[in-house]
Write an enzyme that holds these catalytic residues in place. Structure first.
Site, PDB file in Angstrom:
ATOM      1  N   ASN A  22       0.843  -1.196   0.000  1.00 43.68           N
ATOM      2  CA  ASN A  22       0.000   0.000   0.000  1.00 43.68           C
ATOM      3  C   ASN A  22       0.881   1.250   0.000  1.00 43.68           C
ATOM      4  O   ASN A  22       2.099   1.151  -0.029  1.00 43.68           O
ATOM      5  CB  ASN A  22      -0.944  -0.036   1.212  1.00 43.68           C
ATOM      6  CG  ASN A  22      -0.176  -0.116   2.502  1.00 43.68           C
ATOM      7  OD1 ASN A  22       0.598   0.775   2.827  1.00 43.68           O
ATOM      8  ND2 ASN A  22      -0.344  -1.202   3.242  1.00 43.68           N
ATOM      9  N   ARG A  23       0.261   2.411   0.060  1.00 43.46           N
ATOM     10  CA  ARG A  23       0.976   3.669  -0.137  1.00 43.46           C
ATOM     11  C   ARG A  23       1.687   4.226   1.090  1.00 43.46           C
ATOM     12  O   ARG A  23       2.150   5.355   1.062  1.00 43.46           O
ATOM     13  CB  ARG A  23       0.001   4.741  -0.626  1.00 43.46           C
ATOM     14  CG  ARG A  23      -0.476   4.546  -2.022  1.00 43.46           C
ATOM     15  CD  ARG A  23      -1.419   5.675  -2.383  1.00 43.46           C
ATOM     16  NE  ARG A  23      -2.019   5.479  -3.687  1.00 43.46           N
ATOM     17  CZ  ARG A  23      -1.444   5.833  -4.821  1.00 43.46           C
ATOM     18  NH1 ARG A  23      -0.256   6.413  -4.816  1.00 43.46           N
ATOM     19  NH2 ARG A  23      -2.052   5.613  -5.954  1.00 43.46           N
TER      20      ARG A  23
END
Ligand code: CTP
Length: 208
Positions: A22-23
């Protein structure tokens, strides 16, 4: 005090060359670790892969997957007075990891995913942690309502909520604007640099 902090993303392998992640940059968790050291605490940082430099004076336990983060936290948490869960843990992981690189075949492919264990949600009842427990909530809508639900469900003393639908703050940004969501009240803090915010948050958490 002894402070455990989780940070960064987790990385969930699909095959030897691919993964789900994820980011999360790790910036908020690393800033909290640096601030806690500055405030004179002993800090253990349990983090997924991050490009950031490790803050000086922090004990470091690197992990990759949600399952590894769970194990690391489980083995360490009761040695700490404060636990802050800033990691963006994968909610699902591939059900099986292919031994060999998956070759392309048809036009579509489906990957079966299985729920990971909720680390923050296990801190109290499963791991027996009795110290001050702080979670994060990255939301795109109904920020306060969702964060309060997390705070109560996971038995936290405080959930730090931020709106990740805004691209000027939050994930990968150097700034953040958060709302402190306690079981019975909330307080919005002004937008600030993550390092300033982290120092202020550690001061507030000491009071708890
Ligand atoms: N968390 C955790 N272990 C997980 C998932 C999340 O410890 N397997 C922690 C995060 O570090 C964060 C908080 O729980 O402190 C986030 O709560 P969560 O309900 O998991 O948030 P989301 O993943 O956004 O969940 P939802 O799908 O309910 O929005």
């Amino acid at each position: 005090m002894k402070v455990l902090i989780t940070a960064g993303p987790t990385v969930e392998a699909i095959d030897p060359v691919r993964f789900l992640t994820n980011r999360s940059s790790g910036k908020m968790g690393y800033a909290l670790a640096a601030a806690a050291v500055k405030r004179g605490h002993s800090v253990l940082l349990i983090s997924g892969p991050s490009a950031l430099e490790l803050p000086e004076g922090v004990d470091f336990l690197p992990i990759e997957s949600a399952a590894e983060m769970y194990q690391a936290v489980e083995s360490q948490i009761t040695k700490h007075d404060i636990a802050i869960f800033a990691a963006a843990v994968a909610d699902y992981t591939p059900t099986t990891v292919a031994d060999q690189k998956i070759k392309k075949t048809g036009n579509e492919m489906t990957i079966s995913l299985t729920r990971t264990k909720d680390i923050l949600g296990s801190a109290r009842e499963v791991m027996g942690f009795e110290g001050t427990l702080i979670g994060f909530a990255a939301e795109t809508e109904n920020v306060i309502e969702n964060a309060r639900g997390k705070c109560l469900r996971k038995n936290c003393d405080l959930v730090i909520a931020n709106d990740v639908s805004r691209n000027d703050i939050g994930f990968d940004s150097s700034e953040n604007e958060v709302t402190l969501v306690y079981p019975d009240r909330e307080e919005a803090l002004p937008q600030d640099r993550k390092d300033h915010l982290a120092y202020h948050l550690i001061e507030l958490i000491e009071e708890l």
